[in-house]
Design a protein around this motif. Structure first.
Motif, PDB file in Angstrom:
ATOM      1  N   TYR A  33      11.062  12.779  -0.845  1.00 30.10           N
ATOM      2  CA  TYR A  33      10.598  11.615  -0.781  1.00 30.10           C
ATOM      3  C   TYR A  33       9.081  11.712  -0.673  1.00 30.10           C
ATOM      4  CZ  TYR A  33       9.128   6.573   0.788  1.00 30.10           C
ATOM      5  OH  TYR A  33       9.014   5.499   0.527  1.00 30.10           O
ATOM      6  N   LEU A  34       8.492  11.577  -0.954  1.00 27.96           N
ATOM      7  CA  LEU A  34       6.919  12.232  -1.628  1.00 27.96           C
ATOM      8  C   LEU A  34       5.821  11.320  -2.519  1.00 27.96           C
ATOM      9  CD1 LEU A  34       8.239  15.881  -2.719  1.00 27.96           C
ATOM     10  CD2 LEU A  34       7.184  15.273  -1.262  1.00 27.96           C
ATOM     11  N   ASP A  35       4.335  10.925  -1.842  1.00 23.38           N
ATOM     12  CA  ASP A  35       3.736  10.511  -2.184  1.00 23.38           C
ATOM     13  C   ASP A  35       3.002  10.504  -3.483  1.00 23.38           C
ATOM     14  OD1 ASP A  35       2.650   8.400  -0.507  1.00 23.38           O
ATOM     15  OD2 ASP A  35       2.795   9.453   0.609  1.00 23.38           O
ATOM     16  N   TYR A  36       2.086   9.844  -4.165  1.00 23.82           N
ATOM     17  CA  TYR A  36       1.344  10.518  -5.674  1.00 23.82           C
ATOM     18  C   TYR A  36       0.812  11.264  -5.426  1.00 23.82           C
ATOM     19  CZ  TYR A  36       6.050   8.139  -7.601  1.00 23.82           C
ATOM     20  OH  TYR A  36       6.576   8.234  -8.191  1.00 23.82           O
ATOM     21  N   GLY A  37      -0.694  12.015  -6.351  1.00 18.14           N
ATOM     22  CA  GLY A  37      -2.002  12.687  -6.110  1.00 18.14           C
ATOM     23  C   GLY A  37      -1.729  13.548  -7.587  1.00 18.14           C
ATOM     24  N   ASP A  38      -2.852  14.071  -7.583  1.00 16.06           N
ATOM     25  CA  ASP A  38      -3.035  15.111  -8.595  1.00 16.06           C
ATOM     26  C   ASP A  38      -2.855  16.559  -8.411  1.00 16.06           C
ATOM     27  OD1 ASP A  38      -3.509  12.375 -10.572  1.00 16.06           O
ATOM     28  OD2 ASP A  38      -5.594  13.245  -9.812  1.00 16.06           O
TER      29      ASP A  38
ATOM     30  N   MET B 263      -1.807  18.390 -13.513  1.00 15.42           N
ATOM     31  CA  MET B 263      -1.262  17.989 -13.078  1.00 15.42           C
ATOM     32  C   MET B 263      -1.269  16.781 -12.777  1.00 15.42           C
ATOM     33  SD  MET B 263       3.014  17.253 -13.372  1.00 15.42           S
ATOM     34  CE  MET B 263       4.195  16.368 -13.846  1.00 15.42           C
ATOM     35  N   GLU B 264      -1.404  15.177 -13.490  1.00 18.35           N
ATOM     36  CA  GLU B 264      -1.822  13.853 -13.248  1.00 18.35           C
ATOM     37  C   GLU B 264      -1.174  12.906 -12.335  1.00 18.35           C
ATOM     38  OE1 GLU B 264      -4.457  12.532 -15.723  1.00 18.35           O
ATOM     39  OE2 GLU B 264      -5.985  13.888 -15.424  1.00 18.35           O
ATOM     40  N   ASN B 265      -1.138  12.206 -11.255  1.00 20.16           N
ATOM     41  CA  ASN B 265      -0.193  11.129 -10.920  1.00 20.16           C
ATOM     42  C   ASN B 265       1.235  11.535 -10.910  1.00 20.16           C
ATOM     43  OD1 ASN B 265      -0.286   8.939  -9.274  1.00 20.16           O
ATOM     44  ND2 ASN B 265       0.514   7.813 -11.399  1.00 20.16           N
ATOM     45  N   SER B 266       1.490  13.072 -10.121  1.00 21.96           N
ATOM     46  CA  SER B 266       2.391  13.182  -9.790  1.00 21.96           C
ATOM     47  C   SER B 266       3.134  13.285  -8.255  1.00 21.96           C
ATOM     48  CB  SER B 266       3.234  14.399 -10.679  1.00 21.96           C
ATOM     49  OG  SER B 266       3.895  15.517 -10.004  1.00 21.96           O
ATOM     50  N   ARG B 267       4.709  13.254  -7.887  1.00 23.02           N
ATOM     51  CA  ARG B 267       4.910  13.702  -6.536  1.00 23.02           C
ATOM     52  C   ARG B 267       4.714  15.157  -6.003  1.00 23.02           C
ATOM     53  NH1 ARG B 267       9.866   9.866  -5.536  1.00 23.02           N
ATOM     54  NH2 ARG B 267      11.188  12.205  -4.449  1.00 23.02           N
ATOM     55  N   ASP B 268       5.134  16.415  -7.101  1.00 22.63           N
ATOM     56  CA  ASP B 268       5.442  17.399  -6.623  1.00 22.63           C
ATOM     57  C   ASP B 268       4.721  18.573  -8.389  1.00 22.63           C
ATOM     58  OD1 ASP B 268       6.588  19.361  -5.470  1.00 22.63           O
ATOM     59  OD2 ASP B 268       8.493  19.047  -5.537  1.00 22.63           O
ATOM     60  N   VAL B 269       5.419  19.332  -8.122  1.00 24.86           N
ATOM     61  CA  VAL B 269       5.449  20.206  -8.835  1.00 24.86           C
ATOM     62  C   VAL B 269       6.080  21.544  -8.796  1.00 24.86           C
ATOM     63  CG1 VAL B 269       3.139  20.335 -10.307  1.00 24.86           C
ATOM     64  CG2 VAL B 269       3.239  21.446  -7.772  1.00 24.86           C
TER      65      VAL B 269
ATOM     66  N   TRP C 253       0.893  -0.978  -0.564  1.00 21.72           N
ATOM     67  CA  TRP C 253       0.047  -0.669   0.121  1.00 21.72           C
ATOM     68  C   TRP C 253       0.788   1.224   0.302  1.00 21.72           C
ATOM     69  CZ3 TRP C 253       0.985   3.570   3.907  1.00 21.72           C
ATOM     70  CH2 TRP C 253       1.685   2.462   4.973  1.00 21.72           C
ATOM     71  N   GLN C 254      -0.095   2.395  -0.250  1.00 17.17           N
ATOM     72  CA  GLN C 254       0.951   3.777  -0.256  1.00 17.17           C
ATOM     73  C   GLN C 254      -0.269   4.501  -0.240  1.00 17.17           C
ATOM     74  OE1 GLN C 254       3.352   3.154  -3.568  1.00 17.17           O
ATOM     75  NE2 GLN C 254       2.438   5.032  -4.840  1.00 17.17           N
ATOM     76  N   ASN C 255      -0.133   5.223   0.479  1.00 16.50           N
ATOM     77  CA  ASN C 255      -0.811   6.828   1.140  1.00 16.50           C
ATOM     78  C   ASN C 255      -0.724   7.641  -0.816  1.00 16.50           C
ATOM     79  OD1 ASN C 255      -1.792   5.144   2.981  1.00 16.50           O
ATOM     80  ND2 ASN C 255      -0.562   7.210   4.652  1.00 16.50           N
ATOM     81  N   ARG C 256      -1.846   8.595  -0.872  1.00 15.30           N
ATOM     82  CA  ARG C 256      -1.403   9.189  -1.250  1.00 15.30           C
ATOM     83  C   ARG C 256      -2.012  10.752  -1.281  1.00 15.30           C
ATOM     84  NH1 ARG C 256      -3.277   8.945  -6.879  1.00 15.30           N
ATOM     85  NH2 ARG C 256      -4.404  10.600  -7.391  1.00 15.30           N
ATOM     86  N   ALA C 257      -1.720  11.279  -1.509  1.00 17.23           N
ATOM     87  CA  ALA C 257      -2.163  13.764  -1.485  1.00 17.23           C
ATOM     88  C   ALA C 257      -2.109  13.974  -2.682  1.00 17.23           C
ATOM     89  CB  ALA C 257      -0.438  13.660  -1.159  1.00 17.23           C
ATOM     90  N   ASP C 258      -3.807  14.807  -2.508  1.00 13.00           N
ATOM     91  CA  ASP C 258      -4.098  15.736  -4.321  1.00 13.00           C
ATOM     92  C   ASP C 258      -4.054  16.517  -3.472  1.00 13.00           C
ATOM     93  OD1 ASP C 258      -4.871  13.276  -6.188  1.00 13.00           O
ATOM     94  OD2 ASP C 258      -6.291  13.250  -4.189  1.00 13.00           O
ATOM     95  N   TYR C 259      -3.289  18.001  -4.398  1.00 12.19           N
ATOM     96  CA  TYR C 259      -3.337  19.485  -3.585  1.00 12.19           C
ATOM     97  C   TYR C 259      -4.344  19.859  -4.621  1.00 12.19           C
ATOM     98  CZ  TYR C 259       0.825  17.237  -1.608  1.00 12.19           C
ATOM     99  OH  TYR C 259       1.764  16.925  -0.480  1.00 12.19           O
ATOM    100  N   GLU C 260      -4.701  20.577  -4.248  1.00 12.53           N
ATOM    101  CA  GLU C 260      -5.338  22.338  -4.627  1.00 12.53           C
ATOM    102  C   GLU C 260      -4.327  23.953  -4.750  1.00 12.53           C
ATOM    103  OE1 GLU C 260      -9.881  22.864  -5.227  1.00 12.53           O
ATOM    104  OE2 GLU C 260      -9.592  20.583  -6.075  1.00 12.53           O
ATOM    105  N   ILE C 261      -3.746  24.404  -4.848  1.00 12.04           N
ATOM    106  CA  ILE C 261      -3.043  25.453  -4.519  1.00 12.04           C
ATOM    107  C   ILE C 261      -3.527  26.263  -5.883  1.00 12.04           C
ATOM    108  CG2 ILE C 261      -1.068  26.085  -3.848  1.00 12.04           C
ATOM    109  CD1 ILE C 261       0.192  23.280  -4.841  1.00 12.04           C
TER     110      ILE C 261
ATOM    111  N   THR D 225      -5.222  10.515   1.584  1.00  9.37           N
ATOM    112  CA  THR D 225      -5.705   9.322   1.717  1.00  9.37           C
ATOM    113  C   THR D 225      -4.984   8.404   2.014  1.00  9.37           C
ATOM    114  OG1 THR D 225      -6.966   9.772  -0.427  1.00  9.37           O
ATOM    115  CG2 THR D 225      -7.171   7.716   0.179  1.00  9.37           C
ATOM    116  N   ASN D 226      -5.625   8.212   3.415  1.00  4.74           N
ATOM    117  CA  ASN D 226      -5.057   6.645   4.332  1.00  4.74           C
ATOM    118  C   ASN D 226      -5.438   5.465   4.215  1.00  4.74           C
ATOM    119  OD1 ASN D 226      -3.650   5.252   6.061  1.00  4.74           O
ATOM    120  ND2 ASN D 226      -4.837   5.667   7.644  1.00  4.74           N
ATOM    121  N   ASN D 227      -4.451   4.485   3.039  1.00  4.58           N
ATOM    122  CA  ASN D 227      -4.495   3.622   2.561  1.00  4.58           C
ATOM    123  C   ASN D 227      -3.671   2.242   3.327  1.00  4.58           C
ATOM    124  OD1 ASN D 227      -5.554   4.193   0.458  1.00  4.58           O
ATOM    125  ND2 ASN D 227      -3.826   5.101  -1.210  1.00  4.58           N
TER     126      ASN D 227
END
Length: 641
Positions: free
Chosen positions: A223-228, A299-305, A57-65, A85-87
Motif C-alpha cells: 500500500y503505497l502513495d504516488y509520486g515521481d 517514471m511519473e505518478n507511480s506508486r513504485d518502481v 486528500w492523500q500524501n505524496r512521495a517523490d524519489y531520487e535513487i 509532501t503532507n497534504n
C-alpha cells in the motif's frame, strides 16, 4: 383499475391459497440478510456515493535513487532521497517507512511466522538493510527500526501543505529466494537479478487509519502513495537493465544497432529483437567492453518502481497502441533457457495484447513502457514491469503475463490497500483477466472462470474462509480462493446474472475512473457500484464478500392450480439471490421468468403464479449455471436426482 374489477373474483379466490402458502414455516423476516453490514456513511473525505469527498486528500512521495549492483558479492548499495509532501489536515511529528529487505533476516517477524516446512513466501535469512546517514533536511535524524518498519522523528512537525526531504544510504545482500517477489536466478549465461522492494519506501498516511504500518510478513503485499521517480542503476558493463518507466540515456548504454532496433520496435506491431539469442554475451552487444554502465530511468505518478538486470538477457520489443492515438512499448527480457516460440518468444506479444485490451476496455494505460522479465518468480507485478516464471510456456505464460499486467489497473492505477484487502486487487484483476483471455487471439487459450459452479467444491469445505480475511491471516491453501477466485466469481455473478452487463460496466468503469491514482476502501467500492447501478446490493456484499455463507436455491414443487401453475421456490442457503427460472412446456417452447431478490425479504419460501394455457414439462433454476449454487440436485423440477 379495469383489470382489477375484471379479475377481482379470481384474485379473491386465490387469496386463501396464497395465505396458506406464504404462512408456511419460515423466518418471521429476513431483514438481517438485507441490512447494512458495515459503516458506509459518507463524510467530507469519502462520500456516501462512493466518491472522494470535497476534503479528500492523500500524501505524496517523490524519489531520487541511485543503486549499484555487485554481481560477485550480490550486494546492492545505494542512496535514496525522498521529498514527502503532507497534504493531510494534521501536523506530522514523525514519518513511517517500509524497510522490507529486513524481512530477509533470521529474526524477522516474517521469518518467525513462516511454517517450518516452508511455503510460497520463503525467503533467505541472511539479508536485511544496513542503513546509514539517515537525514532530514540534511541533518542527522533520530529513528527507530522495528522489523520491516522505520520511524523517523522530525525536529519540527510537518505542517499541512508542507514538504520535507529525507535521505539515507542503504546496502543489503540480494536474496536468492525473495518470497516469490524478487531475488536472483543463476542461468548458464549469468545471474538474473529481479529487484523489487529494493529501496526504503514511504508508508501511507490516510484518512482511515492514519499510518498504515502493517509488517511485511508474506501474503500481504503493498500500500503505497504516488509520486515521481528518478532512479539510476549502475551495473557491470555487460549487464542489460530493464526497468519501470522510460530509459533516459539510451545512447550511453546501447549500441547503434540496438538503438536502431528499438526505434523500429516502437513502430512495429510484431516483435523485434533488440538483442538476439546469438548476440547474448558477445562484445558487439555492448557499447563498452569493461567497467560499469549507469542506466537512468524516470517514471511519473507511480506508486513504485522495479527493475531486472542480467548479462544473460535476450531482449525484444514491439509497439503498444494506446487510447487517443498514443503509443508505448512492450518489452521482454529472458535467458536462452526460456527462449522458443512456444515460450518467451511470445512474451512481448502477450504483453502488448494485455495492455491494449485493458487500456481500451477500462482505463487508459498511463505509462510509456511495459516490461516482462523472466525470473525465478511465479508471477509478481510492479508498475510497468512484471516478473514471470522463466519456465512458463504457452497457456501458462499467457495466463501469468496477462494477470501481472492486469495489476497495472488494480492496484497500480486504482490504489487499494493490498496488505489488508487482497481481494480488491487480486480478485478484481482475476475478473478482468477472464474477459481479456476470451478476447485474446480468437480465444486461443480458454477461460473457465464463468463456470462459477466449479467453485462449489471450495464453498462446501469446512475449512473455507471468507474473502474479508486479511491475506496474512488466511490459510495459504485458501488464499487462491479468498483473494482471487471467489471475489472474481462474485463480480462475474454481479455482471452476468444480478445487474446485467450494461449496468455493471457503467458502475465498474466509473469506479475505476473515479478512484484512479487514489486510495479507495471497500466501502467506497460498494457505495459507488450501488449508486451508479441504482441497486441496493448490501445483501450481496454481506453474504459473498463479508461472510462465509452459501447460495442454495431450490424448486420445491410445481402444482397445477385453476388451469395455471404454482411454482414454489425455497432459499435453503444463507445468501438471497434473484431467481431466474427457465420453464419448458410440453411443446418444447420455453419461457424465462426472473423473480427479484426482494421475494426473500419476508420469507424463505415463495410461490410464483405462472399463468399459461400450456402444460409445464420442466422448471429449472439457473439453467445457464451462472450462480455458484452449492446444491445442483434441487435446482430442477421434476427432480433429476
Amino acid at each position: 383499475m379495469k383489470y382489477f374489477k375484471k379479475n377481482l373474483w379470481a384474485i379473491l379466490a386465490f387469496v386463501p391459497f396464497l395465505m396458506n402458502a406464504q404462512n408456511q414455516p419460515a423466518k418471521e423476516n429476513n431483514q438481517g440478510m438485507f441490512d447494512e453490514f458495515m459503516y458506509r456513511r459518507g463524510n467530507s473525505y469519502r462520500t456516501a456515493s462512493g466518491k472522494p469527498g470535497p476534503d479528500y486528500w492523500q500524501n505524496r512521495a517523490d524519489y531520487e535513487i541511485e543503486v549499484e549492483l555487485n554481481d560477485q558479492t550480490h550486494i546492492a548499495t545505494g542512496k535514496v532521497e525522498i521529498e514527502y509532501t503532507n497534504n493531510s489536515p494534521e501536523d506530522l511529528k514523525f514519518l513511517w517507512l517500509h524497510v522490507e529487505q529486513n524481512r530477509f533476516s533470521e529474526n524477522s517477524r516474517g521469518t518467525l511466522t513462516t511454517p517450518i516446512q516452508g511455503n510460497r513466501y520463503n525467503g533467505d535469512e541472511e539479508g536485511g538493510y544496513n542503513l546509514s546517514q539517515v537525514k532530514v533536511e540534511g541533518e542527522i535524524a533520530k529513528y527507530i527500526i522495528t522489523d520491516t518498519r522505520m520511524q523517523i522523528w522530525l525536529k519540527e512537525p510537518l505542517e499541512p501543505g508542507e514538504d520535507v526531504e529525507l535521505s539515507m544510504n542503504f546496502s543489503y545482500k540480494i536474496p536468492v529466494e525473495g518470497m516469490d517477489r524478487m531475488g536472483r536466478l543463476k542461468v548458464e549465461d549469468g545471474t538474473i537479478y529481479a529487484m523489487a522492494q529494493w529501496y526504503p519506501r514511504m508508508a501511507v498516511y490516510d484518512d482511515v487509519v492514519g499510518w498504515n504500518i502493517e509488517p511485511y510478513l508474506g501474503a500481504g503485499e503493498f500500500y503505497l502513495d504516488y509520486g515521481d521517480y528518478d532512479y539510476k542503476v549502475t551495473v557491470p558493463y555487460n549487464h542489460i537493465v530493464v526497468g519501470s518507466g522510460v530509459l533516459q540515456n539510451p545512447k550511453d548504454v546501447l549500441t547503434k544497432t540496438q538503438l536502431d532496433r528499438m526505434e523500429k520496435a516502437k513502430k512495429s506491431e510484431s516483435t523485434v529483437y533488440i538483442i538476439k539469442p546469438e548476440e547474448v554475451g558477445t562484445a558487439s552487444s555492448r557499447p563498452v567492453n569493461s567497467g560499469k554502465l549507469t542506466w537512468h530511468f524516470k517514471m511519473e505518478n507511480s506508486r513504485d518502481v522495479a527493475f531486472g538486470s542480467s548479462k544473460a538477457f535476450i531482449w525484444d520489443a514491439a509497439k503498444i497502441n494506446l487510447t487517443d492515438g498514443k503509443k508505448a512499448i512492450a518489452q521482454s527480457a529472458y535467458p536462452k533457457e526460456s527462449d522458443g516460440q512456444g515460450a518467451w518468444s511470445r512474451s512481448t506479444e502477450y504483453t502488448k495484447a494485455s495492455i491494449e485490451y485493458y487500456g481500451k476496455e477500462y482505463f487508459p494505460y498511463p505509462y510509456k513502457s511495459a516490461v516482462n522479465v523472466a525470473a525465478d518468480i511465479g508471477g509478481m507485478e510492479y508498475p510497468g514491469l512484471s516478473f514471470c516464471s522463466w519456465k512458463s510456456k504457452g497457456e501458462s505464460l499467457w495466463g501469468v503475463t496477462d494477470h501481472e499486467f492486469g495489476h497495472n489497473w488494480f492496484p497500480m492505477i486504482v490504489g487499494s490497500n493490498e496488505r489488508r484487502y487482497a481481494w480488491m486487487d487480486e480478485g478484481f484483476n482475476t475478473f478482468i483477466n477472464h474477459y481479456s483471455t476470451l478476447a485474446f487471439n480468437n480465444q486461443e487459450y480458454p477461460s473457465s472462470l464463468d463456470q462459477t459452479r466449479n467453485l462449489t467444491n471450495y464453498l462446501t469445505k469446512e475449512t473455507r474462509e471468507g474473502i474479508d480475511n486479511y491475506p496474512d491471516v488466511t490459510n495459504l491453501r485458501n488464499l487462491g480462493y479468498t483473494a482471487y477466485y471467489k471475489p472474481a466469481v462474485g463480480l462475474i455473478l454481479l455482471r452476468e446474472y444480478i445487474l446485467g452487463e450494461e449496468r455493471f460496466e457503467n458502475a465498474f468503469k466509473s469506479y475505476i475512473k473515479t478512484w484512479a491514482f487514489k486510495h479507495p476502501q471497500p466501502s467506497d467500492f460498494f457505495n459507488h457500484m450501488e449508486n451508479v447501478a441504482g441497486e441496493n446490493l448490501a445483501w450481496f456484499w454481506k453474504g459473498w464478500f463479508y461472510g462465509n455463507e452459501n447460495i442454495d436455491i431450490a424448486i420445491e414443487e410445481v402444482k397445477e392450480y385453476q388451469g395455471n401453475y404454482i411454482i414454489t421456490v425455497v432459499n435453503q442457503g444463507e445468501i438471497p439471490m434473484p431467481v431466474k427460472l427457465e420453464i419448458t412446456f410440453e411443446d418444447n417452447s420455453t419461457k424465462t421468468q426472473i423473480l427479484p431478490v426482494e421475494i426473500w425479504q419476508r420469507t424463505d419460501k415463495w410461490d410464483y403464479l405462472l399463468e399459461t394455457d400450456k402444460k409445464v414439462k420442466k422448471v429449472q433454476f439457473d439453467a445457464q449455471k451462472q450462480v455458484p449454487d452449492v446444491n445442483a440436485a434441487n435446482d430442477t423440477w421434476p427432480s433429476e436426482k
